[in-house]
Design a protein around this motif. Structure first.
Motif, short mmCIF file in Angstrom:
data_model
loop_
_atom_site.label_atom_id
_atom_site.label_comp_id
_atom_site.label_asym_id
_atom_site.label_seq_id
_atom_site.Cartn_x
_atom_site.Cartn_y
_atom_site.Cartn_z
N GLN A 188 39.88 27.69 19.42
CA GLN A 188 41.05 26.93 20.15
C GLN A 188 42.31 27.57 19.63
O GLN A 188 43.38 27.33 19.97
N ASP A 189 42.40 28.41 18.11
CA ASP A 189 43.63 28.81 17.89
C ASP A 189 43.93 30.13 18.21
O ASP A 189 44.96 30.79 17.79
N TYR A 190 43.17 30.76 19.30
CA TYR A 190 43.33 32.20 19.63
C TYR A 190 44.04 32.20 20.99
O TYR A 190 44.05 31.69 21.94
N ASP A 191 45.06 33.25 21.18
CA ASP A 191 45.67 33.59 22.49
C ASP A 191 44.85 34.10 23.38
O ASP A 191 43.86 35.13 22.97
N VAL A 192 44.88 33.88 24.76
CA VAL A 192 43.94 34.60 25.60
C VAL A 192 44.98 35.00 26.71
O VAL A 192 45.74 34.36 27.33
N LEU A 193 44.71 36.18 26.91
CA LEU A 193 45.32 37.10 28.04
C LEU A 193 44.49 37.60 29.15
O LEU A 193 43.31 37.72 29.13
N ILE A 194 44.87 36.82 30.47
CA ILE A 194 44.20 37.36 31.62
C ILE A 194 44.65 38.19 32.37
O ILE A 194 45.60 38.24 32.66
N GLU A 195 43.88 39.44 32.43
CA GLU A 195 44.38 40.72 33.06
C GLU A 195 43.75 41.13 34.31
O GLU A 195 42.57 41.53 34.26
N GLY A 196 44.43 41.28 35.19
CA GLY A 196 43.87 41.68 36.47
C GLY A 196 43.97 43.21 36.62
O GLY A 196 45.04 43.82 36.17
N ASN A 197 43.04 43.98 37.20
CA ASN A 197 43.07 45.28 37.55
C ASN A 197 42.47 45.61 39.00
O ASN A 197 41.55 44.84 39.42
N THR A 198 42.96 46.66 39.84
CA THR A 198 42.53 46.76 40.86
C THR A 198 42.01 48.40 40.83
O THR A 198 42.22 49.11 39.83
N ASP A 199 41.26 48.71 42.06
CA ASP A 199 41.23 50.33 42.22
C ASP A 199 42.52 50.81 43.09
O ASP A 199 43.53 50.27 43.02
N ASP A 213 51.08 43.32 42.74
CA ASP A 213 50.96 41.91 43.27
C ASP A 213 49.68 41.37 43.44
O ASP A 213 49.32 40.21 42.75
N LEU A 214 48.87 42.22 43.75
CA LEU A 214 47.50 41.61 43.87
C LEU A 214 46.75 41.13 42.69
O LEU A 214 45.90 40.09 42.26
N SER A 215 46.90 42.21 41.65
CA SER A 215 46.31 42.13 40.21
C SER A 215 46.96 40.88 39.72
O SER A 215 46.21 40.16 38.81
N ALA A 216 48.34 40.58 39.66
CA ALA A 216 48.98 39.77 39.08
C ALA A 216 48.55 38.24 39.71
O ALA A 216 48.48 37.45 38.84
N LEU A 217 48.54 38.06 41.07
CA LEU A 217 48.12 36.78 41.49
C LEU A 217 46.56 36.59 41.22
O LEU A 217 46.33 35.46 41.16
N ARG A 218 45.71 37.72 41.21
CA ARG A 218 44.44 37.12 40.78
C ARG A 218 44.33 36.59 39.17
O ARG A 218 43.56 35.78 38.96
N ALA A 219 45.12 37.37 38.47
CA ALA A 219 45.13 36.85 37.26
C ALA A 219 45.72 35.20 37.00
O ALA A 219 45.34 34.46 36.19
N SER A 220 46.86 35.09 37.79
CA SER A 220 47.47 33.97 37.79
C SER A 220 46.35 32.82 38.34
O SER A 220 46.32 31.64 37.80
N ALA A 239 49.00 35.23 32.10
CA ALA A 239 48.31 35.92 33.20
C ALA A 239 49.18 37.27 33.32
O ALA A 239 50.39 37.19 33.33
N GLY A 240 48.55 38.46 33.60
CA GLY A 240 49.13 39.57 33.80
C GLY A 240 48.34 40.56 34.67
O GLY A 240 47.13 40.36 34.95
N GLY A 241 49.13 41.58 35.43
CA GLY A 241 48.63 42.43 36.37
C GLY A 241 48.63 43.77 35.87
O GLY A 241 50.07 44.07 35.49
N ARG A 242 47.88 44.64 36.09
CA ARG A 242 48.03 46.09 35.82
C ARG A 242 47.82 46.94 37.22
O ARG A 242 47.77 48.17 36.83
N GLY A 243 47.63 46.56 38.16
CA GLY A 243 47.35 47.25 39.13
C GLY A 243 46.28 48.06 39.14
O GLY A 243 45.32 47.68 38.70
N GLU A 244 46.58 49.30 39.71
CA GLU A 244 45.52 50.39 39.70
C GLU A 244 45.68 51.47 38.44
O GLU A 244 44.95 52.41 38.67
N PHE A 245 46.48 51.33 37.41
CA PHE A 245 47.18 51.92 36.62
C PHE A 245 46.33 51.80 35.21
O PHE A 245 46.68 52.55 34.21
N ASN A 246 45.24 51.13 35.20
CA ASN A 246 44.54 50.95 33.88
C ASN A 246 42.80 51.43 34.40
O ASN A 246 42.07 50.50 33.80
#
Length: 285
Positions: A188-199, A213-220, A239-246
């Motif tokens: 319970q003490d750790y931070d959590v990042l939800i990261e969306g990625n696409t092709d 937009d798609l990757s960020a909306l999915r993470a959200s 919530a964060g999105g990296r699109g197709e760039f990761n």
């Protein structure tokens, strides 16, 4: 006339019966075919998940092996220099002693690298086991957990979570997100990042401008589901999105695209929390 009519009726009844049996058999074959298709899709997804984990592990091991090979080459060069010194009367004992010290230091560094590799592998295995202890063996088939440099990555393919080409959470994703929520709530003490990625295939929807937009909306969507449906504290979530760039694979093939379309849940403990995490088992339900 009556006999002819009776024979005609019997013939029609026979044809109808054959047609009914045929249709029933066809429906049964269709059902079997669909089940096989579903099993094939599930096996393909498990293969992609295993391939991704293998790629991460292979890259890390390769880096350490390269360092070990480089140091061994250095030892060989130093040994050659020492042999030349021993065979030449012009070299003094001081230079020989210096070369011996350098060889010993290089051998010591090689041992340090090997120990570091073994320790890193062991710590990652212990941490992964601790994180997933609350999951059953069947649950683990749907969740890929990795530990890289003290950061925990839980990776899920997009077809597990979303409706096709959309950021809406699918009905079948509930069980998978419930498993993820278990892991997050165990620590319970750790931070959590939800990261969306696409092709790299452009999205074609009016209300979504691009893959950013798609990757960020999915993470959200995942963040809100974890908060609203599973009681995860929203103060811990980002919530964060990296699109197709990761990308983690080439987008030149369908299998590569499938690996790149993923959502990662990234648990980021601080150093002291990381050490506690290694030695602490999660709470049992």
């Amino acid at each position: 006339m009556k006999l002819s009519t009776l024979l005609s009726a019997l013939a029609i009844l026979s044809i109808c019966s054959i047609g009914c049996v045929s249709n029933k058999k066809y429906a049964e074959l269709q059902t079997n075919y669909q089940q096989l298709q579903d099993k094939t899709s599930d096996l393909n997804q498990k293969f992609l998940t295993s391939q991704q984990q293998l790629n991460y592990t292979t890259s890390k091991v390769k880096s350490l092996e390269d360092q070990i090979a480089s140091e061994r080459q250095n030892v060989t060069a130093l040994q050659d220099a020492l042999n030349k010194c021993l065979s030449s009367s012009s070299q003094g004992n001081v230079n020989i002693s210096k070369l011996v010290d350098e060889i010993n230091a290089s051998n010591k560094y090689i041992k340090h690298l090997i120990d570091a590799k073994n320790k890193s592998d062991s710590l990652n295995m212990v941490l992964t086991n601790n994180l997933t202890r609350s999951l059953s063996r069947d649950e683990m088939k749907d969740v890929d957990v990795q530990v890289l440099k003290g950061v925990v990555y839980i990776s899920l393919a997009d077809n597990m979570l979303y409706k096709s080409g959309s950021y809406e959470i699918s009905d079948k994703s509930g069980e998978t997100l419930g498993k993820i929520a278990k892991i997050i709530k165990d620590y319970q003490d750790y931070d959590v990042l939800i990261e969306g990625n696409t092709d790299n295939v452009p999205i074609a929807q009016k209300n979504i401008r691009n893959n950013w937009d798609l990757s960020a909306l999915r993470a959200s969507s995942v963040v809100q589901s974890l908060q609203n449906n599973y009681g995860v504290d929203p103060k811990r979530l980002t919530a964060g999105g990296r699109g197709e760039f990761n990308p983690i694979a080439s987008n030149d093939s369908p299998s590569g695209k499938a690996q790149n379309r993923r959502t990662q849940i990234i648990i980021t403990p601080k150093l002291d929390q990381f050490m506690d995490l290694i030695g602490k088992a999660p709470k049992q339900e």
